[in-house]
Design an enzyme around this catalytic site. Structure first.
Site, PDB file in Angstrom:
ATOM      1  CG  ASP A   1      -1.938  -0.945   1.306  1.00  0.00           C
ATOM      2  OD1 ASP A   1      -2.394  -1.318   0.221  1.00  0.00           O
ATOM      3  OD2 ASP A   1      -2.353  -1.332   2.420  1.00  0.00           O
TER       4      ASP A   1
ATOM      5  CG  ASN B   1      25.069 -37.705  17.726  1.00  0.00           C
ATOM      6  OD1 ASN B   1      25.101 -37.088  16.675  1.00  0.00           O
ATOM      7  ND2 ASN B   1      23.939 -38.010  18.359  1.00  0.00           N
TER       8      ASN B   1
HETATM    9  P1  ATP Z   1      -3.441   3.449  -0.155  1.00  0.00           P
HETATM   10  O1  ATP Z   1      -3.926   2.293  -0.958  1.00  0.00           O
HETATM   11  O2  ATP Z   1      -2.330   4.166  -0.770  1.00  0.00           O
HETATM   12  O3  ATP Z   1      -3.234   3.134   1.270  1.00  0.00           O
HETATM   13  P2  ATP Z   1      -5.903   4.326   0.514  1.00  0.00           P
HETATM   14  O4  ATP Z   1      -6.304   2.909   0.583  1.00  0.00           O
HETATM   15  O5  ATP Z   1      -5.780   5.125   1.748  1.00  0.00           O
HETATM   16  O6  ATP Z   1      -4.598   4.496  -0.279  1.00  0.00           O
HETATM   17  P3  ATP Z   1      -8.405   5.159   0.019  1.00  0.00           P
HETATM   18  O7  ATP Z   1      -8.524   5.451   1.452  1.00  0.00           O
HETATM   19  O8  ATP Z   1      -9.184   4.059  -0.586  1.00  0.00           O
HETATM   20  O9  ATP Z   1      -6.925   5.000  -0.411  1.00  0.00           O
HETATM   21  O10 ATP Z   1      -8.738   6.486  -0.731  1.00  0.00           O
HETATM   22  C1  ATP Z   1      -8.978   6.504  -2.099  1.00  0.00           C
HETATM   23  C2  ATP Z   1      -9.451   7.874  -2.484  1.00  0.00           C
HETATM   24  O11 ATP Z   1     -10.621   8.196  -1.773  1.00  0.00           O
HETATM   25  C3  ATP Z   1      -8.469   8.974  -2.161  1.00  0.00           C
HETATM   26  O12 ATP Z   1      -7.572   9.197  -3.200  1.00  0.00           O
HETATM   27  C4  ATP Z   1      -9.355  10.159  -1.948  1.00  0.00           C
HETATM   28  O13 ATP Z   1      -9.609  10.773  -3.168  1.00  0.00           O
HETATM   29  C5  ATP Z   1     -10.616   9.573  -1.406  1.00  0.00           C
HETATM   30  N1  ATP Z   1     -10.691   9.670   0.061  1.00  0.00           N
HETATM   31  C6  ATP Z   1      -9.831   9.173   0.947  1.00  0.00           C
HETATM   32  N2  ATP Z   1     -10.216   9.427   2.196  1.00  0.00           N
HETATM   33  C7  ATP Z   1     -11.359  10.113   2.105  1.00  0.00           C
HETATM   34  C8  ATP Z   1     -12.272  10.673   3.048  1.00  0.00           C
HETATM   35  N3  ATP Z   1     -12.064  10.586   4.343  1.00  0.00           N
HETATM   36  N4  ATP Z   1     -13.338  11.331   2.587  1.00  0.00           N
HETATM   37  C9  ATP Z   1     -13.557  11.414   1.273  1.00  0.00           C
HETATM   38  N5  ATP Z   1     -12.757  10.910   0.351  1.00  0.00           N
HETATM   39  C10 ATP Z   1     -11.674  10.283   0.732  1.00  0.00           C
END
Ligand code: ATP
Length: 907
Positions: free
Chosen positions: A353, A734
């Site tokens: 990740d 041994n």
């Molecule tokens: P990684 O795989 O690098 O760990 P991640 O799993 O944290 O990333 P996600 O959390 O799935 O990625 O976030 C994907 C997308 O969702 C982000 O790029 C952002 O645009 C949006 N996002 C993340 N957190 C939030 C939130 N709290 N509220 C709204 N949108 C969000």
């Protein structure tokens, strides 16, 4: 406990079964009872929970909330196991018989040595067992409880009946609970019911008295997994009283996992045992033909069999792996399954990740763009000064972070960063919520990539939506400018978002919508449409400084690093470049939707060359793992969410996070990173390679020693020599050689350049690269030297010929040990780099001399003190093994022998 007599309920008269997961004290199933009755029964307050004094009392009476493991072997069982080996029993019996008809002194000596040997095995296995138990205790999950009115995190084992447990998505349910409050709670109960479809949970009373477990929808059972939502439940049963405990009581044992290496060695040991027995029969037969005493011959070959059959090899592997795992914990890599230590050494792909593992997970808002200022340079100051009040309102209110008691912002790092940016501009969530309380919400999930909250806004309602720009923009019809709501140029906004992402920022789009009143239909389709775009927010999460170096190390070690992220492709590419995962100008990023379209075969064609996946859904990880594995790759995969669990299980090394991340991911993983840090995976790989190397060294050492003993006894009659060694000599050699010195190999430092050679091919056996050839020829050489000693002393008429042969053979093995500390280098990392080993060798030499010069031991070992020249001669000859192995290593370094193994020193 039960404070109140509840209303008459069917079954009231049944016999009470206190603390059971199925029934209350009244013998009535918990799920048929109302929440208030359950609380009264269990003497708990549904607001504040138990107080501490009561919890302590209950813990004392109910015991810890843990499953009793019958598999854990106590010291007695481990000790007993040392004597149950068939060959050992036969030897002991034969020694007793021989003693009865011959010299009882021999019997005592043999028994003493066998007992010493058993003690040695015991100490090692016991240490390993304890190391494994300690590791298990460290991964025991925690539980959130409400006690004395305060929510806190405690060890899952400390839960007692009556505790109020708070559940959220990603938790493994810590005890059997009667649910009293649920918010869209879904639980996957496959562990108990076999049904992998999550069950929607409720709090209502279920009237039917004999519901199967899967239908008891107001209960949550220990060991099942919360896949969605939130809940509060009262503990009705803990430990062995839970449903899981009952199954555990039925099955009682968890299957013991053998590593591939252990299985292979066990099979090898069996085959070798047959060969050794056959050789022993030959030696026995020849001895008889030559007129040796049958009883002595029998004891001799039996001792040889006990000494030369490497039945302890699989146990040595366990010990090495367990002790290695203990060392890894000190470096923040917690091993949950022992075979992982072995597999780590052959990892070829690490799929990680981005957020939190490759980056610091310390987000800061770096840029805010409103519709009026989209074109600004992303590097310019934050832009918060130009942010419109609605945008800042949205950041503060559409946010699940909170200020903790100490004023620090707590919550998901993305949310916390937005919270802070709004607060810095004077928009404090708690203050705003007084006039604009939250009325409803559609929570964030990685799949949706956005979230929406609804708030009172004067007489009406305002909804704020934030999330991935491409998802939010699709739903926007207007844009907010300084002069009011106007039209929206989607492509202009997209370009601005793209530009921000190219700078490595995580970009969120924010939008709003006004309603006259809270809509009835709160589905995403109904709410998240016709939105007014408010602006873009860019967050910076700096790459971890140590990750870059770790990635560099992976490259030299032949390990591919792949980044998988939910973020935008441009953000992913920028961070991948900063980390050195891709070169400048390398644009190989596969986006989630593209990945979804690829067939298994098509993915297989490109998967080995794809360094970055963006906008990837957790479910897609398993597709990547499978494709890589089908190509013969050994994959380590990180994950922290509920949906990551299948991929973690499927990966060769599933890696979960210790600090962030869910219980479910940790349960599925083979290894947990206590510091969430990518560099720790690489450290673990390095350690895994070292441990495997050291196991190989032990195997090389033990087999060569055994082969030397067999050659000596086998060849002597063909050279017209009498039986060279007495049973007690064989057993002694041994014991002392396999004992301490062999163990000390486990702490041998890593080979030079462990991370500069390619991963070990998974198909490569432990005997590859010349190991068995080594055991045969070095064994033959050492046996030859022992026989030369015997022949020379025997024909010279020395009365000490046997003592000399005995001493030369023992010393040869120690010389060999000093040489095989490295597979290639002379004087591995300097002669003094493994002090325990040098200490063990010195001590063993001392013991050997004691058998020669302590009069009492002379009688036991039937030895005689050697003269100065004789002893010097023995020491001189014993260097032959050492020198020979050094020559062999020289040839390996020159590439003459075992060419398949590239020299790590030469890049
Ligand atoms: P990684 O795989 O690098 O760990 P991640 O799993 O944290 O990333 P996600 O959390 O799935 O990625 O976030 C994907 C997308 O969702 C982000 O790029 C952002 O645009 C949006 N996002 C993340 N957190 C939030 C939130 N709290 N509220 C709204 N949108 C969000």
């Amino acid at each position: 406990m039960a404070a109140e007599a509840p209303a008459k309920i069917p079954g009231e008269d049944a016999a009470p079964t206190p603390g059971s997961s199925v029934t209350s004290d009244h013998g009535v199933p918990w799920y048929t009872r109302a929440v208030a009755t359950v609380a009264a029964d269990l003497g708990t307050d549904l607001q504040s929970g138990l107080d501490d004094a009561e919890a302590t009392l209950r813990l004392a009476s109910h015991g810890p909330n843990a499953l009793v493991e019958s598999r854990r072997r106590g010291p007695a069982r481990i000790l007993l196991a040392q004597f149950t080996d068939f060959m050992v029993i036969v030897l002991l019996a034969a020694a007793v018989v021989a003693g009865a008809i011959g010299e009882p002194q021999d019997t005592i000596a043999i028994i003493a040595i066998v007992v010493l040997n058993a003690m040695l095995g015991f100490v090692q296995e016991y240490r390993a067992e304890r190391a494994v138990a300690a590791l298990k205790a460290m991964v025991a999950p925690q539980a959130r409880v409400q006690r004395a009115g305060v929510a806190r995190t405690i060890h899952g084992t400390e839960l007692v009946p009556g505790d109020l447990v708070l559940l959220e998505a990603g938790n493994v349910v810590p005890a059997d609970l009667r649910l009293i409050e649920v918010a869209q709670l879904r639980i996957e109960e496959a562990a108990l019911t076999g049904e992998s479809q999550p069950v929607d949970k409720i709090t209502d009373v279920l009237a039917e008295p004999e519901l199967p477990l899967g239908d008891r929808r107001n209960m949550a059972y220990k060991g099942t997994m919360v896949t969605y939502g939130r809940a509060v439940g009262v503990v009705v049963a803990t430990g062995m009283q839970t449903e899981l405990g009952r199954i555990a009581a039925l099955l009682r044992e968890e299957e013991e996992v053998k590593t591939p290496l252990q299985r292979r060695l066990a099979r090898f040991a069996q085959r070798l045992a047959l060969a050794v027995l056959a050789l022993c029969a030959v030696i026995f037969g020849i001895g008889l033909l030559r007129g040796e005493e049958p009883v002595l011959m029998f004891l001799t070959v039996l001792s040889l069999a006990v000494a030369a059959i490497p039945e302890a090899l699989p146990a040595v592997v366990t010990v090495s792996l367990a002790l290695g795992a203990r060392r890894m914990v000190a470096r923040n890599a917690l091993i949950r399954r022992l075979p992982a230590v072995e597999t780590l050494g052959s990892v070829t792909f690490i799929c990680s990740d981005k957020t939190g593992t490759l980056t610091e997970n310390r987000m800061r808002v770096r840029a805010i763009r409103t519709t009026d200022a989209l074109a600004r340079d992303a590097q310019s100051p934050k832009g918060a000064e130009s942010a419109t009040p609605p945008l800042l309102l949205a950041l503060a209110l559409s946010n699940d972070a909170e200020r903790g008691p100490d004023g620090a912002v707590q919550g998901d790092p993305t949310e916390a960063a937005l919270f802070q940016a709004a607060a810095d501009a004077g928009y404090e969530k708690a203050t705003l919520e007084r006039t604009m309380p939250r009325l409803g919400e559609i929570p964030f999930s990685s799949e949706r990539g956005k979230m929406t909250t609804m708030h009172r806004d004067g007489g009406g309602v305002i909804a704020f939506t934030k999330g991935a720009p491409e998802r939010v923009l699709k739903r926007c019809t207007h844009g907010l400018t300084a002069s009011g709501v106007g039209s929206l140029d989607q492509s202009e906004v997209s370009a601005a978002a793209e530009a921000m992402a190219a700078d490595g920022l995580r970009v969120l789009a924010v939008a709003s919508r006004n309603f006259a009143a809270l809509p009835e239909d709160l589905s995403p389709d109904a709410i998240e449409g016709d939105l007014t775009f408010l602006g873009l927010v860019g967050l910076l999460d700096p790459p971890r400084p140590e990750a870059r170096a770790a990635i560099e190390e992976c490259k030299t070690a032949g390990i591919h690093v792949v980044m998988i992220t939910g973020d935008h492709p441009a953000t992913a590419a920028a961070i991948a470049r900063q980390l050195g995962i891709v070169e400048d100008g390398d644009r190989r990023v596969i986006a989630g939707p593209e990945l979804a379209r690829l067939s298994g075969d098509a993915l297989g064609d490109i998967v080995e060359g794809a360094p970055v996946y963006a906008r990837a859904a957790p479910e897609q990880k398993i597709k990547i793992v499978k494709a890589l594995q089908e190509r013969g790759q050994i994959v380590a995969m990180t994950g922290d969410g509920v949906n990551d669990a299948p991929a973690l299980r499927r990966a060769d090394i599933g890696v979960a996070m210790g600090r962030s991340g869910t219980d479910v991911a940790r349960e599925a993983a083979h290894m947990v990173l206590l510091d969430d840090n990518f560099a720790t995976i690489v450290t673990a790989v390095r350690e895994g390679r070292r441990i495997y190397d050291n196991i190989r060294k032990f195997v090389r050492y033990a087999l060569t020693c055994n082969s030397a003993e067999i050659w000596t006894l086998f060849l002597a009659p063909f050279l017209g020599l009498p039986v060279p060694l007495l049973p007690i000599h064989i057993l002694w050699i041994n014991l002392v050689t396999d004992g301490l010195p062999g163990v000390a190999l486990a702490v041998e430092p890593a080979e030079r350049g462990v991370m500069r050679r390619p991963p070990r091919p998974p198909t490569e056996g432990i005997f590859a690269r010349g190991l068995w050839q080594h055991a045969l020829w070095v064994g033959l050489l050492m046996g030859g030297v022992a026989l030369v000693t015997q022949a020379w002393a025997y024909h010279a008429g020395s009365a000490h010929w046997q003592s000399m042969t005995f001493t030369v053979l023992a010393l040869l093995q120690l010389g060999h040990l000093l040489a095989i500390r490295s597979e290639r280098d002379a004087f591995h990392r300097g002669f003094f780099s493994n002090l325990p080993l040098l200490g063990a060798v010195t001590f063993t030499v001392g013991l050997q001399l004691a058998t020669l010069y302590v009069p009492a031991l002379n009688r036991v070992f039937k030895t005689e003190p050697l003269s100065g020249p004789e002893l010097a001669f023995c020491f001189a000859l014993s260097t032959v093994g050492f020198v020979a192995v050094e020559v062999e290593k020289l040839l390996v370094r020159r590439g003459v022998l075992y060419r398949g193994d590239p020299d790590p020193a030469r890049p």
